[in-house]
Design a protein around this motif. Structure first.
Motif, PDB file in Angstrom:
ATOM      1  N   LEU A  36       0.819  -0.997   0.307  1.00  0.00           N
ATOM      2  CA  LEU A  36       0.253  -0.257  -0.357  1.00  0.00           C
ATOM      3  C   LEU A  36       0.767   1.530  -0.114  1.00  0.00           C
ATOM      4  N   CYS A  37       2.083   1.455   0.442  1.00  0.00           N
ATOM      5  CA  CYS A  37       2.508   2.567   0.972  1.00  0.00           C
ATOM      6  C   CYS A  37       3.950   2.169  -0.741  1.00  0.00           C
ATOM      7  N   ALA A  38       3.969   1.973  -1.408  1.00  0.00           N
ATOM      8  CA  ALA A  38       4.325   1.816  -2.174  1.00  0.00           C
ATOM      9  C   ALA A  38       3.252   2.813  -3.862  1.00  0.00           C
ATOM     10  N   PHE A  39       1.651   2.005  -3.626  1.00  0.00           N
ATOM     11  CA  PHE A  39       1.746   2.364  -4.411  1.00  0.00           C
ATOM     12  C   PHE A  39       1.204   4.118  -3.942  1.00  0.00           C
ATOM     13  N   LEU A  40       0.686   3.925  -3.063  1.00  0.00           N
ATOM     14  CA  LEU A  40       0.603   5.777  -2.254  1.00  0.00           C
ATOM     15  C   LEU A  40       2.332   6.495  -3.271  1.00  0.00           C
ATOM     16  N   LYS A  41       2.838   5.987  -2.592  1.00  0.00           N
ATOM     17  CA  LYS A  41       3.902   6.876  -3.235  1.00  0.00           C
ATOM     18  C   LYS A  41       3.962   6.709  -4.465  1.00  0.00           C
ATOM     19  N   GLU A  42       4.352   5.444  -5.313  1.00  0.00           N
ATOM     20  CA  GLU A  42       4.778   5.940  -6.704  1.00  0.00           C
ATOM     21  C   GLU A  42       3.169   5.782  -7.968  1.00  0.00           C
ATOM     22  N   ARG A  43       2.141   5.205  -7.399  1.00  0.00           N
ATOM     23  CA  ARG A  43       1.347   5.443  -8.257  1.00  0.00           C
ATOM     24  C   ARG A  43      -0.345   5.989  -8.136  1.00  0.00           C
ATOM     25  N   VAL A  54       4.559  12.601  -3.993  1.00  0.00           N
ATOM     26  CA  VAL A  54       4.776  11.908  -1.410  1.00  0.00           C
ATOM     27  C   VAL A  54       6.371  12.542  -2.461  1.00  0.00           C
ATOM     28  N   SER A  55       6.465  12.771  -1.417  1.00  0.00           N
ATOM     29  CA  SER A  55       7.725  13.326  -0.948  1.00  0.00           C
ATOM     30  C   SER A  55       8.624  11.652   0.187  1.00  0.00           C
ATOM     31  N   LYS A  56       7.200  10.993   1.519  1.00  0.00           N
ATOM     32  CA  LYS A  56       7.542  10.335   1.937  1.00  0.00           C
ATOM     33  C   LYS A  56       6.005   9.304   2.165  1.00  0.00           C
ATOM     34  N   VAL A  57       5.928   8.483   2.713  1.00  0.00           N
ATOM     35  CA  VAL A  57       4.739   7.554   3.236  1.00  0.00           C
ATOM     36  C   VAL A  57       5.428   6.549   4.166  1.00  0.00           C
ATOM     37  N   VAL A  58       4.796   7.331   5.919  1.00  0.00           N
ATOM     38  CA  VAL A  58       4.913   6.726   6.837  1.00  0.00           C
ATOM     39  C   VAL A  58       4.148   6.081   7.758  1.00  0.00           C
ATOM     40  N   ASN A  82       4.519  17.139  -0.991  1.00  0.00           N
ATOM     41  CA  ASN A  82       5.936  18.481  -1.363  1.00  0.00           C
ATOM     42  C   ASN A  82       4.298  19.379  -1.465  1.00  0.00           C
ATOM     43  N   ASN A  83       3.540  19.525  -2.312  1.00  0.00           N
ATOM     44  CA  ASN A  83       2.619  20.383  -2.708  1.00  0.00           C
ATOM     45  C   ASN A  83       1.907  21.011  -1.479  1.00  0.00           C
ATOM     46  N   LEU A  84       2.119  20.466  -0.170  1.00  0.00           N
ATOM     47  CA  LEU A  84       1.662  21.484   1.430  1.00  0.00           C
ATOM     48  C   LEU A  84       2.653  22.001   1.534  1.00  0.00           C
ATOM     49  N   THR A  85       2.848  22.992   1.673  1.00  0.00           N
ATOM     50  CA  THR A  85       4.206  24.312   1.900  1.00  0.00           C
ATOM     51  C   THR A  85       3.429  24.828   3.247  1.00  0.00           C
ATOM     52  N   SER A  86       2.293  24.511   4.660  1.00  0.00           N
ATOM     53  CA  SER A  86       2.040  25.045   5.089  1.00  0.00           C
ATOM     54  C   SER A  86       0.931  24.384   5.992  1.00  0.00           C
ATOM     55  N   PHE A  87       1.226  24.304   7.082  1.00  0.00           N
ATOM     56  CA  PHE A  87       0.411  23.842   8.100  1.00  0.00           C
ATOM     57  C   PHE A  87      -1.152  24.190   7.677  1.00  0.00           C
ATOM     58  N   ALA A 154      -0.195  15.464   5.134  1.00  0.00           N
ATOM     59  CA  ALA A 154       0.761  16.040   6.169  1.00  0.00           C
ATOM     60  C   ALA A 154       1.420  17.004   5.285  1.00  0.00           C
ATOM     61  N   TYR A 155       1.888  17.688   5.917  1.00  0.00           N
ATOM     62  CA  TYR A 155       3.174  19.468   5.382  1.00  0.00           C
ATOM     63  C   TYR A 155       3.802  18.934   6.332  1.00  0.00           C
ATOM     64  N   ASP A 156       5.068  18.580   5.321  1.00  0.00           N
ATOM     65  CA  ASP A 156       6.468  17.898   5.648  1.00  0.00           C
ATOM     66  C   ASP A 156       7.062  19.165   6.760  1.00  0.00           C
ATOM     67  N   ALA A 157       6.543  19.119   7.582  1.00  0.00           N
ATOM     68  CA  ALA A 157       7.085  20.024   8.663  1.00  0.00           C
ATOM     69  C   ALA A 157       8.786  20.064   8.768  1.00  0.00           C
ATOM     70  N   LEU A 158       8.951  18.449   9.006  1.00  0.00           N
ATOM     71  CA  LEU A 158      10.193  18.215   9.597  1.00  0.00           C
ATOM     72  C   LEU A 158      11.467  18.559   8.775  1.00  0.00           C
ATOM     73  N   GLY A 159      11.191  18.323   6.949  1.00  0.00           N
ATOM     74  CA  GLY A 159      12.038  18.490   5.838  1.00  0.00           C
ATOM     75  C   GLY A 159      12.911  16.996   6.012  1.00  0.00           C
TER      76      GLY A 159
END
Length: 444
Positions: A36-43, A54-58, A82-87, A154-159
């Motif tokens: 499922l993670c691979a699907f969310l990230k790649e497809r 998608v920068s990552k799936v945790v 990555n499209n989300l740039t703020s909270f 989620a917005y990637d606040a931690l970078g």
């Protein structure tokens, strides 16, 4: 054997036989999560009308933290875009991205890549508002039960910050600022899923077993009492607090730890618990906010990864009902020794002590005097050395000195010390001007 009838000496055996997840099942769940993670990230967003990356799936939830119960498999999959740039943008745009994920999962179901069954947990108007998560179950031919998932954005606040190190203060300062403006404190804890997971995952195996036991007890209470009850995450953190403050050993008496947690639940009106693993009182802005948070009505249990989230909630009725059940449980065999005497418990403080408050007025006055002294030295000397020392000092302090000086001057004005404020400002600029004029005369 039911938990309430289990003797205290057999609690470890009860956990091993009834609560620890089956090894083969856990392996298959991990494989399903990986798919499922691979699907969310790649497809997932490949055919979206606008570019989405998608920068990552945790993986979060009990599966990600290593505290899953047998027969109760759940996982939070947090998708960082990555499209989300703020909270603020996360809050306003998550519905559109969750809808896209839902469409793509349905497409995969039609292609029979894996069978996804969506659980209808909300009324028909749910998608007209801003849903926080997409909930569904995943079935696999080799799994004997379905696995529940929540997909969150989620917005990637931690970078690029490490999940094992303390984030930069400006990350939490921005979180606090946006949360308070939006009146959505605790809303963006998903942005710090990696820190939440790391906080629990690195704990000793026996502590995780105790957490499983407390979660099992909580589920029994929920079946009997129904809602409202405090969040389960609050009980998990309360268990960690009990172990840290009362024991701290790798091996311990499970019955004593279990009893300690229930006693803390009974004293919920005194609870004030927080950690300084990922944020602390060193930054003045964050410190002021933490003091306000920790002075709120008890119980207060701050999320170790998100200072805006009081996971204890404000529902005192739920705590009262759970406390009553905890008091009744202390009479059961699981809290009795072989001779019928009650098991012991750990000595755990109800409140974590706060560091002393730094007075902003005198803190700023101290910096102001240092600043003024260096300027005076510049004025009476024939060298730029004191000024260079001043600039170096400011650079090392990352400009916090100016904030402290400003705080001092504002406090002077607020308290009515107008003359003091005016004299200090005139003295400062006078010394600085005199120094520059003297340096100019020397150069001529």
């Amino acid at each position: 054997m039911a938990l309430r009838k289990t003797p205290a000496r057999d609690l470890d055996k009860f956990i091993e036989e009834h609560l620890l997840p089956d090894t083969d099942f856990s392996r298959r769940v991990r494989a399903a999560v990986g798919t499922l993670c691979a699907f969310l990230k790649e497809r997932c967003f490949r055919n979206a009308s606008h570019p989405v990356r998608v920068s990552k799936v945790v993986k979060g939830g009990s599966s990600g933290k290593g505290t899953a119960l047998r027969g109760r498999s759940d996982a939070d999959l947090v998708v960082f875009l990555n499209n989300l740039t703020s909270f603020d943008e996360q809050f306003n745009r998550r519905a559109e991205f969750l809808e896209e994920i839902k469409k793509q999962l349905e497409a995969c179901q039609r292609e029979q890549q894996f069978r996804v069954i969506f659980k209808v947990q909300s009324p028909w108007w749910f998608w007209w508002f801003t849903p926080r998560a997409l909930s569904f179950t995943l079935s696999d031919p080799y799994l004997q039960q379905e696995v529940e998932f929540d997909v969150l954005l989620a917005y990637d606040a931690l970078g690029h910050s490490s999940k094992y190190s303390k984030p930069e203060p400006h990350i939490y300062a921005r979180l606090i600022h946006e949360c308070t403006n939006l009146k959505r404190e605790g809303e963006f804890s998903t942005c710090f899923t990696e820190l939440q997971r790391s906080f629990l995952k690195q704990r000793p195996p026996k502590l995780k077993s105790l957490i499983r036991l407390v979660k099992h007890w909580y589920q029994l209470c929920k079946e009997k009492l129904g809602n409202p009850l405090p969040p389960q995450y609050a009980l998990e953190l309360l268990t960690v607090h009990a172990w840290e403050r009362g024991c701290g050993e790798t091996y311990f008496n499970t019955a004593e730890g279990f009893k300690t947690v229930l006693q803390l639940v009974m004293e919920y009106q005194k609870l004030c618990v927080y950690w300084t693993v990922y944020y602390d009182f060193n930054d003045q802005f964050i410190s002021d906010y933490l003091y306000r948070q920790l002075q709120k009505t008890r119980p207060v249990i701050l999320d170790p990864a998100d200072p805006t989230g009081n996971v204890a909630s404000e529902d005192l009725d739920g705590w009262q009902r759970l406390a009553g059940e905890a008091e009744a449980w202390l009479q059961y065999p699981c809290f009795k020794n072989w001779d019928g005497s009650p098991v012991g418990f750990w000595n755990v403080p109800m409140e974590v002590k706060l560091p002393p408050v730094q007075d902003g007025f005198f803190h700023g006055f101290r910096f102001f005097l240092v600043f003024l002294l260096l300027v005076v030295l510049f004025g009476i000397s024939n060298s730029f050395l004191p000024l260079l020392i001043l600039l170096l000092f400011v650079w090392l302090k990352n400009s916090k000195i100016f904030l402290s000086i400003l705080t001092f001057l504002v406090n002077c004005l607020v308290s009515g010390c107008y003359c003091l404020c005016l004299c200090l400002c005139l003295g400062f600029w006078g010394c600085l001007l005199f120094g520059f004029l003297k340096q100019g005369a020397v150069s001529r």
